[in-house]
Design a protein around this motif. Structure first.
Motif, mmCIF file in Angstrom:
data_model
loop_
_atom_site.group_PDB
_atom_site.id
_atom_site.type_symbol
_atom_site.label_atom_id
_atom_site.label_comp_id
_atom_site.label_asym_id
_atom_site.label_seq_id
_atom_site.Cartn_x
_atom_site.Cartn_y
_atom_site.Cartn_z
ATOM 1 N N THR A 253 0.910 -1.113 -0.042
ATOM 2 C CA THR A 253 0.028 0.004 0.082
ATOM 3 C C THR A 253 0.800 1.292 -0.019
ATOM 4 N N PRO A 254 1.862 1.368 0.935
ATOM 5 C CA PRO A 254 2.779 2.662 0.955
ATOM 6 C C PRO A 254 3.439 2.933 -0.468
ATOM 7 N N VAL A 255 4.021 1.693 -1.132
ATOM 8 C CA VAL A 255 4.705 2.003 -2.281
ATOM 9 C C VAL A 255 3.546 2.325 -3.538
ATOM 10 N N THR A 256 2.461 1.844 -3.460
ATOM 11 C CA THR A 256 1.720 2.132 -4.290
ATOM 12 C C THR A 256 1.101 3.600 -4.425
ATOM 13 N N LEU A 257 0.780 4.024 -3.044
ATOM 14 C CA LEU A 257 0.757 5.483 -2.709
ATOM 15 C C LEU A 257 1.614 6.305 -3.391
ATOM 16 N N ILE A 258 2.919 6.201 -3.088
ATOM 17 C CA ILE A 258 4.021 6.916 -3.238
ATOM 18 C C ILE A 258 4.026 6.889 -4.805
ATOM 19 N N SER A 259 3.827 5.754 -5.421
ATOM 20 C CA SER A 259 3.941 5.775 -7.084
ATOM 21 C C SER A 259 3.092 6.906 -7.763
ATOM 22 N N GLN A 260 1.979 7.053 -6.723
ATOM 23 C CA GLN A 260 0.947 8.130 -7.357
ATOM 24 C C GLN A 260 1.313 9.619 -7.135
ATOM 25 N N VAL A 261 2.259 9.714 -6.229
ATOM 26 C CA VAL A 261 2.909 11.188 -5.904
ATOM 27 C C VAL A 261 3.580 12.012 -7.021
ATOM 28 N N PRO A 262 3.116 13.330 -7.627
ATOM 29 C CA PRO A 262 3.825 13.800 -8.638
ATOM 30 C C PRO A 262 5.191 14.563 -8.163
ATOM 31 N N PHE A 263 6.168 14.190 -8.954
ATOM 32 C CA PHE A 263 7.456 14.702 -8.845
ATOM 33 C C PHE A 263 7.895 15.267 -10.101
ATOM 34 N N CYS A 264 7.925 16.721 -9.854
ATOM 35 C CA CYS A 264 8.380 17.490 -11.191
ATOM 36 C C CYS A 264 9.752 18.238 -10.750
ATOM 37 N N GLY A 265 10.186 18.239 -9.599
ATOM 38 C CA GLY A 265 11.611 18.652 -9.404
ATOM 39 C C GLY A 265 11.186 19.915 -8.100
ATOM 40 N N PRO A 266 12.365 19.948 -7.213
ATOM 41 C CA PRO A 266 13.758 19.305 -7.407
ATOM 42 C C PRO A 266 13.740 17.843 -7.088
ATOM 43 N N ASN A 267 14.911 17.325 -7.320
ATOM 44 C CA ASN A 267 14.985 15.810 -7.414
ATOM 45 C C ASN A 267 16.240 15.304 -6.311
ATOM 46 N N THR A 268 16.558 16.162 -5.686
ATOM 47 C CA THR A 268 17.722 15.895 -4.544
ATOM 48 C C THR A 268 17.044 15.279 -3.310
ATOM 49 N N ILE A 269 17.441 14.110 -2.974
ATOM 50 C CA ILE A 269 16.929 13.598 -1.791
ATOM 51 C C ILE A 269 18.104 13.656 -0.568
ATOM 52 N N ASP A 270 17.895 14.319 0.195
ATOM 53 C CA ASP A 270 18.987 14.841 1.148
ATOM 54 C C ASP A 270 19.176 13.452 2.263
ATOM 55 N N HIS A 271 19.365 12.487 1.541
ATOM 56 C CA HIS A 271 19.596 11.162 2.310
ATOM 57 C C HIS A 271 20.363 10.123 1.552
ATOM 58 N N PHE A 272 20.936 8.832 2.191
ATOM 59 C CA PHE A 272 21.557 8.026 1.558
ATOM 60 C C PHE A 272 20.814 6.682 0.586
ATOM 61 N N LEU A 273 19.444 6.957 1.288
ATOM 62 C CA LEU A 273 18.360 5.965 0.558
ATOM 63 C C LEU A 273 17.069 6.777 0.385
ATOM 64 N N CYS A 274 16.222 5.808 -0.330
ATOM 65 C CA CYS A 274 15.122 6.667 -0.480
ATOM 66 C C CYS A 274 13.791 6.264 0.513
ATOM 67 N N ASP A 275 14.218 7.120 1.505
ATOM 68 C CA ASP A 275 13.327 7.052 2.863
ATOM 69 C C ASP A 275 11.981 7.864 2.514
ATOM 70 N N LEU A 276 11.101 7.526 3.254
ATOM 71 C CA LEU A 276 9.640 8.092 3.014
ATOM 72 C C LEU A 276 9.598 9.511 3.078
ATOM 73 N N ALA A 277 10.234 10.101 4.416
ATOM 74 C CA ALA A 277 9.886 11.788 4.687
ATOM 75 C C ALA A 277 10.679 12.610 3.554
ATOM 76 N N PRO A 278 12.090 12.356 3.544
ATOM 77 C CA PRO A 278 12.783 13.201 2.389
ATOM 78 C C PRO A 278 12.020 12.818 0.750
ATOM 79 N N LEU A 279 11.374 11.691 0.714
ATOM 80 C CA LEU A 279 10.904 11.554 -0.554
ATOM 81 C C LEU A 279 9.799 12.185 -0.976
ATOM 82 N N LEU A 280 8.751 12.183 -0.025
ATOM 83 C CA LEU A 280 7.505 13.054 0.109
ATOM 84 C C LEU A 280 7.810 14.619 -0.088
ATOM 85 N N ALA A 281 8.869 14.852 0.397
ATOM 86 C CA ALA A 281 9.131 16.268 0.662
ATOM 87 C C ALA A 281 9.370 16.762 -0.601
#
Length: 311
Positions: A161-189
């Motif tokens: 369910t979480p990964v399906t929901l995240i796949s619906q999130v629109p990402f159009c930039g910026p694209n820099t994640i302040d982390h060393f992996l794709c964590d939930l909070a910095p990704l949704l930010a």
């Protein structure tokens, strides 16, 4: 760092994992340290799997669960550390959109499965100490197999369910994640639009995974502690507690770091703390687990010695 790349629809096609922004010399040092820990983690957990596999004495439910737990740790640490190591010595530090979602899914599925296996191990210790006369009747090979299947499937199903929901999130930039992996909070930010519903749903699911497994472990070990304290002899109490000490140490390492990350108020507001705590339960915990089991378990140490002697 490369410029922002988007696909034909204007959506982000890759992310940049900022990782550990520091000098090149420090990044090389971190690469060497993390590589050593990663290799030792693989060696330690693989040694437990081999010891259980080759020792007939360890063909019991507890050690079958431990072997699966060690295999999980190998998969768990391999879901994020190789990419982190590659980015430490890379100038681009990029990960594709699909790769980011896959990393999120597999890493946190392993994390959820780890909580399930710790619950299963606590149930095994509860039956062995609180119901010793019925242990062999209840904890059969069939039940053990179902527990293993439930732990593996449960972890992966929880995160669908979480990964399906995240796949619906629109990402159009910026694209820099302040982390060393794709964590939930910095990704949704990085979302182009506010997604409070998705954030809430993912937070609820994460909390359910953490608290349901943790409460199960607390409940079983409360019963174990009550039983141990009623054992008349000091030697009997010490022996009973020693069988659970290694499991409690692993539970403390894992849930202590996870709760600091996802339960403590404001913990996600500090990127340095966020990276450190995530690094701890993503790399340090799988590293310490085989050390704890090997040094505190007499049967495991004997099986390892025999396995190494055969080699």
């Amino acid at each position: 760092m490369r410029a922002l790349e988007t696909n034909s629809s204007g959506s982000v096609s890759e992310f940049l994992l900022l990782g550990f922004p520091c000098s090149w010399e420090i990044q090389i040092l971190l690469f060497m340290i993390f590589s050593l820990i990663y290799l030792l983690t693989l060696t330690g957990n693989t040694s437990i799997i081999c010891a259980v596999w080759f020792s007939r004495k360890l063909h019991t439910p507890m050690y079958v669960l431990l072997a699966n737990f060690s295999f999980l740790e190998v998969c768990y640490v391999s879901s994020d550390v190789p990419k982190m190591l590659a980015n430490l010595i890379s100038q681009t530090k990029s990960i594709s959109y699909a790769g980011c979602l896959l990393q999120f899914y597999f890493f946190f599925s392993m994390c959820a499965a780890e909580g399930s296996f710790l619950s299963a191990l606590s149930l095994d210790r509860f039956l062995a100490i609180c119901r010793p006369l019925h242990y062999s009747i209840i904890m059969t090979n069939r039940l053990c197999a179902w527990l293993v299947i439930f732990c593996w499937l449960g972890g992966f199903l929880w995160l669908l369910t979480p990964v399906t929901l995240i796949s619906q999130v629109p990402f159009c930039g910026p694209n820099t994640i302040d982390h060393f992996l794709c964590d939930l909070a910095p990704l949704l930010a990085l979302s182009c639009a506010p997604v409070p519903g998705i954030t809430l749903a993912c937070g609820v699911i994460s909390s359910l995974i953490i608290f349901l497994t943790f409460l199960c472990i607390l409940g079983t070990y409360f019963c174990v502690l009550s039983t141990v304290l009623n054992v008349p002899s000091v030697l009997g109490r010490r022996k009973a507690f020693s069988t659970c000490a290694s499991h409690l140490a692993v539970v403390s390492l894992f849930y202590g770091s996870v709760m600091v990350m996802y339960v403590s108020p404001g913990s996600g507001d500090y990127h340095g703390m966020q990276k450190f705590v995530t690094l701890f339960y993503a790399l340090a915990t799988p590293f310490f687990n085989p050390i704890i089991y090997n040094f505190r378990n007499k049967d495991m140490k004997e099986a390892l010695k025999k396995f190494l002697y055969v080699l």
